[in-house]
Scaffold this active site. Structure first.
Site, short mmCIF file in Angstrom:
data_model
loop_
_atom_site.label_atom_id
_atom_site.label_comp_id
_atom_site.label_asym_id
_atom_site.label_seq_id
_atom_site.Cartn_x
_atom_site.Cartn_y
_atom_site.Cartn_z
N GLU A 120 40.61 51.37 9.86
CA GLU A 120 40.47 52.36 10.93
C GLU A 120 39.06 52.91 11.03
O GLU A 120 38.82 54.10 10.85
CB GLU A 120 41.48 53.49 10.72
N GLU A 143 49.92 47.00 8.04
CA GLU A 143 50.82 48.13 7.81
C GLU A 143 51.99 47.96 8.75
O GLU A 143 51.81 47.67 9.93
CB GLU A 143 50.12 49.47 8.10
C1 GAL Z 1 47.69 54.08 9.59
C2 GAL Z 1 46.65 54.31 8.51
C3 GAL Z 1 47.26 54.77 7.23
C4 GAL Z 1 48.19 55.91 7.52
C5 GAL Z 1 49.27 55.48 8.46
C6 GAL Z 1 50.18 56.61 8.86
O1 GAL Z 1 47.16 54.23 10.84
O2 GAL Z 1 45.90 53.16 8.26
O3 GAL Z 1 46.22 55.18 6.39
O4 GAL Z 1 47.46 56.91 8.12
O5 GAL Z 1 48.70 55.03 9.64
O6 GAL Z 1 50.88 57.11 7.81
MG MG Z 2 43.63 56.86 8.96
#
Ligand code: GAL
Ligand code: MG
Length: 1000
Positions: free
Chosen positions: A454, A517
């Site tokens: 990010e 993720e």
């Molecule tokens: C993503 C990010 C993580 C965390 C997650 C939300 O966008 O990379 O670090 O923030 O979302 O829990």
């Molecule tokens: Mg973040």
């Protein structure tokens, strides 16, 4: 004034005035270290091979720990930091003792802050890179002395600090040594020339924020101080500067190439041993024929010893794991040793509920044990390099790693403001990736590099990508923000919806899809994990993903209400904290490493042995080995049918192969059981074990449950009617329906009240919102169902039934309460929606009742033992379970809906002897808790009630929820995603019937 100045400066891109200060490096993005040793692989050079073999630094005479208490001075504002505190005669008698490693906020100085997006200094100074304020920029100054070991005379002495957040400055004996940024890569300084014989003084200073923090805007606790190892070490003046070990696997051969960067005066020897200690080769270039390859499933490690000699005598000896594997991307797939592996991954932050960033070796080992237990095979080190010892553990245990650099500038957004586009931050982008790659590249467990998280996209990332490829061609490089078009070898989006994954998987794009993720595991969640794995198992190009994330980030503390243990989250500390509430609690395990209920579903869908029913009644089924490298040798498949069982050896099923079994014994047992239990449900439970450990589980229903019909028959009962109530009595049961409530107000059995006084058995449509519900704002969207007004339009008795009509704003309810001759009560809840209400969804459709506290046990036949929901119940098998009501609640970091069971055939709440039994005509969903829904409900906005499970006080009652259906939990994300449509409850006509039978 400051703002005007800054905008002027940006406009002219001149060097800001404040950057000219003596300590400018913490505000100068192009000066991020001074006199720090060049980045190198994270080996430790021992003085002899036997010590290198033992691998314990502490036993080496070249090692001196600097951990323990230091003298320490904390100031809240950087400008107040003590001057010349690093001088030998400075008086630190007024200072305190402070642990190293140790974090300021967890040792009494400053408040832990948790922010997701946006720089955490938001409440003190404005974001305007590289500007960093001094006020509230906590600064810690450290001093301690040590006695230089006599044996180190003539050697070089290095100071190693594993992790200093946000930066580190070092002095020795009053003289400045150097400076370092990047809080997640060790800083080493050569302090030789500042040392003297005997006692020496070492001093450090650490600031809460520096310009490096602009690239450390990760979503986690923002703590300050020192973590990981801190020590001094000695090395000869002629020594190994770096060691690059390249390990590859091709055609059954292991290819080893060792590049030792050392002066010509040293003689270098390399020797490779197998796991049994046999020498398999020597020299800097080796080919190991018929090698045992490394994979996460078969983490076979060789050991390399690099001995450097001077005048024939060993002066340094380095031990290094070697794992032979080949990683490539081919035809749109990620291949390890030629196989299109599945990534059953998790993202892992390095966090401990007590230590914060300080995670002990024991904790790391525990994390790996849990990962293995849950069939996790891959970890993304989100979002920074971890303690180097973590990678060694992963090499040995077998986990594929996506190794991420310490680089996130989320707070700058992804548009024109991104630092990825700013020239003055170019070098910082490179350096952070160099810190990652150059220190960790010798680890076989790392199969992919991640350039960061990010941080937008721009030329800085293109430069990073090119640089990584210039030093390491053996691994793919990924970066989420590069999408499917920028410099990334893998398409690794986050939180992609099912349909988007499927759409991509059907293209012929050269990049495999592996979500960096997915399945945001916040609170009571992960409903719909199955849907991801159905797609992953279907499409070759879709190879898995990393669950966000492994562990809830709560910090252990005490409840201000009950004094019990709680885990804190954003906003729990300080008066005006920058906070993102409990958004840092998204783990599949709790902060103290207990499994959250959704962890079982992870373990289930990540499992590697799958059975298909090929006519179980005939004893026929098929076993599929989903491993890519490991046969099922050593696996025992246990089957159970009621009290009978057997074991089948799964030896000989090669990776990715299927085998059909025909078990005469299973067939026989099933035939016998079915003939003896013609009316019972019959299931086969399979458990596959390897070395006594459960590796997979599955359940098959062979004969379905026969639900009762619950015909409300006529019966003669005793009746009593007044203006305000109708009382029916039979077989010891007294049912009292209030004419004004239209509900069963009292239910007495043998003269004992089964309901809390004045608490009727009432319709229920609401649940305590889960984190995902809040994310989708369902606590607002569904609010009509929270306390709908229920007007009684009629209530009358017909034979042994009382019929009440209730008028709700959205629907009408017809309630029928029938008392049967045997003293049981049949409740029928019929709903008719009113016109034009179609858009209204509800959390649940059913009834609730409150029983006196004495009824504190449950026994049920349904899915358990852990709580489950209609979109998260595959891992919870149908069976008979017992539990204490108190333990039916799962203590999520933040209270919310909990304790549900799906596919319930019957549900008993009792005191061990007496109680009530509930059953329906079809599978229903039930729960029993020592709390009311309102106790677990955070209200309209989470910020209003900073709740923790340890704050809850049990009520003197058991609330029982008997539902036809509860809405699912959702999986995709916690900021808007709803459960899939099939798991929702639309406003429609419903007819729910259940029987309440007294248990005596
Ligand atoms: C993503 C990010 C993580 C965390 C997650 C939300 O966008 O990379 O670090 O923030 O979302 O829990
Ligand atoms: Mg973040």
């Amino acid at each position: 004034m400051r703002n005007i100045l800054i905008s002027l400066l940006i406009a002219s891109s001149a060097v800001p005035a404040w950057a000219g200060k003596q300590d400018a490096e913490w505000r100068n993005p192009e000066k991020n270290q001074e006199n720090r040793e060049a980045r190198r692989a994270n080996f430790f050079a021992f003085e002899s091979e036997s010590l290198a073999r033992a691998g314990e630094k502490a036993k080496s005479s070249c090692y001196l720990s600097m951990e323990g208490m230091w003298r320490f001075r904390f100031v809240k504002n950087h400008q107040e930091a003590p001057q010349r505190f690093y001088e030998i005669d400075f008086d630190d008698s007024q200072w305190e003792d402070f642990p190293v490693p140790g974090l300021f906020e967890l040792n009494g100085h400053g408040d832990p802050i948790y922010k997701n997006i946006g720089y955490s200094w938001a409440t003190t100074f404005d974001t305007n890179p590289p500007y960093i304020g001094e006020t509230e920029n906590y600064t810690g100054s450290y001093r301690r002395t040590f006695v230089l070991p006599e044996s180190w005379a003539g050697q070089q002495v290095l100071f190693h600090v594993g992790s200093a957040t946000s930066n580190l400055k070092v002095w020795v004996n009053g003289r400045y040594v150097g400076y370092s940024e990047d809080s997640k890569v060790a800083a080493e300084f050569n302090i030789t020339k500042y040392l003297k014989k005997g006692r020496n003084l070492i001093a450090m200073q650490v600031m809460r924020w520096c310009d490096g923090s602009y690239l450390e805007d990760q979503d986690f606790w923002r703590l300050t101080g020192i973590a990981r190892e801190v020590y001094l070490y000695a090395r000869p003046s002629d020594h190994v500067k770096d060691l690059v070990v390249t390990q590859d696997y091709a055609n059954g051969n292991g290819l080893l190439s060792v590049d030792v960067q050392a002066p010509k005066s040293l003689e270098v020897e390399a020797r490779l041993e197998d796991a049994e200690g046999n020498v398999v080769g020597t020299g800097l270039q080796q080919t190991v024929p018929q090698v045992k390859a490394w994979t996460a499933e078969t983490p076979y490690l060789y050991t390399l010893f690099v001995n450097v000699k001077k005048n024939g005598r060993v002066v340094q000896s380095i031990r290094q794991h070697v794992g032979f594997r080949h990683v490539e991307i081919k035809d749109g797939q990620l291949l390890v040793n030629g196989q299109p592996i599945l990534i059953k991954g998790v993202d892992r932050h390095e966090l401990d509920p007590d230590g914060g960033y300080i995670v002990s070796m024991e904790r790391m080992r525990q994390d790996i044990r849990i990962m293995k237990q849950l069939n996790i095979n891959a970890v993304r080190t989100s979002h920074y390099p971890d303690d180097p010892r973590w990678y060694e553990l992963c090499d040995s245990a077998g986990l594929y790693l996506v190794a991420e650099a310490n680089l996130e500038s989320h707070g700058m957004g992804y548009g024109e403001g991104t630092l990825a586009k700013r020239k003055d931050f170019r070098q910082m982008h490179l350096e952070r990736n160099q810190g990652n790659v150059l220190t960790l590249r010798n680890h076989p467990s790392i199969i992919i590099w991640s350039m960061g998280n990010e941080a937008g996209y721009g030329p800085n990332f293109e430069a990073v990508y090119d640089w990584i490829k210039s030093v390491d061609t053996s691994r793919p490089v990924q970066y989420e923000q590069a999408g499917n078009w920028g410099k990334t070898d893998i398409f690794c989006p986050m939180y992609f919806y099912y349909r988007d994954c499927e759409k991509y998987a059907q293209t012929d794009n050269p990049r495999p899809l592996i979500q960096c993720e997915y399945a945001h595991a916040m609170g009571n969640s992960m409903g719909g994990f199955k849907e991801y794995w159905d797609l992953i198992r279907k499409y070759p190009k879709y190879q898995g993903g990393f669950i966000w994330d492994f562990v809830d980030q709560g910090l252990r503390d005490k409840s201000k209400v009950t004094g019990k243990e709680i885990f804190t989250y954003g906003g729990d500390y300080g008066r005006y904290p920058a906070s993102d509430n409990n958004f840092n609690c998204n783990g599949i395990i709790a902060p103290d490493r207990r499994l959250n209920p959704h962890a079982y579903e992870v373990g289930y869908y990540y499992q590697n042995v799958w059975i298909t029913d090929q006519d179980l009644k005939d004893g026929k089924f098929e076993v599929y080995n989903e491993h890519f490298f490991k046969s099922l040798d050593g696996c025992q498949l246990e089957w159970k049918v009621k009290k009978h069982g057997g074991v089948i050896d799964l030896a000989g099923i090669a990776p990715q192969q299927r085998k059909t079994f025909e078990s005469a014994e299973l067939k026989l047992v099933l035939a016998r059981v079915l003939s003896h239990h013609a009316d019972d449900e019959v299931v086969v439970n399979f458990t596959c074990k390897q070395d006594g450990q459960v590796v997979s589980r599955q359940q098959f229903v062979v004969q379905s449950y026969k639900f009762p019909e619950l015909k409300a028959q006529q019966a003669s009962v005793v009746k009593e009617e007044t203006k305000s109530y109708i009382k029916l009595m039979a077989a010891g049961t007294t049912m009292t329906v209030g004419k004004w409530s239209g509900m069963i107000d009292y239910l007495d059995v043998d003269g004992q009240p089964m309901l809390i006084d004045r608490q009727s058995i009432s319709p229920e449509f609401w649940r305590a919102p889960t984190d995902n519900d809040y994310g989708a704002r369902l606590q607002q969207k569904f609010s009509a169902w929270k306390h709908p007004q229920m007007k009684v339009t009629s209530c009358s008795v017909v034979d042994n039934s009382v019929i009440a009509n209730l008028d709700l704003p959205m629907a009408t309810l017809t309630m029928t309460y029938t008392l049967m001759a045997d003293g049981s009560v049949i409740v029928r809840q019929q709903m008719e929606p009113k016109a034009d209400q179609k858009e209204t969804w509800m959390f649940r459709y059913g009834m609730q009742l409150q029983m006196p506290k004495q009824y504190d046990r449950v026994e049920y036949y349904g899915r358990g033992p852990h709580e489950n929901y209609c979109d998260r119940n595959s891992s919870e098998f149908i069976g008979r379970y017992k539990n204490k009501v108190a333990d039916e609640y799962f203590p999520y970091v933040r209270p919310q809906e909990s304790g549900n069971h799906t596919d319930v055939r019957w549900f008993i709440v009792s005191d061990g002897q007496r109680g009530l039994k509930f059953e329906s005509t079809a599978p229903m969903e039930c729960s029993a808790l020592p709390y009311l829904t309102e106790d677990l409900d955070g209200g309209v906005s989470k910020d209003a009630h900073h709740m923790h499970s340890g704050d809850l006080v049990e009520r003197p009652l058991t609330q029982v929820h008997i539902q036809q259906r509860q809405m699912g939990l959702g999986c995709v994300n916690s900021w808007g995603a709803w459960p899939e449509e099939v798991y929702r409850i639309p406003l429609e006509a419903y007819d729910f019937q259940f029987r309440i039978t007294p248990v005596r």
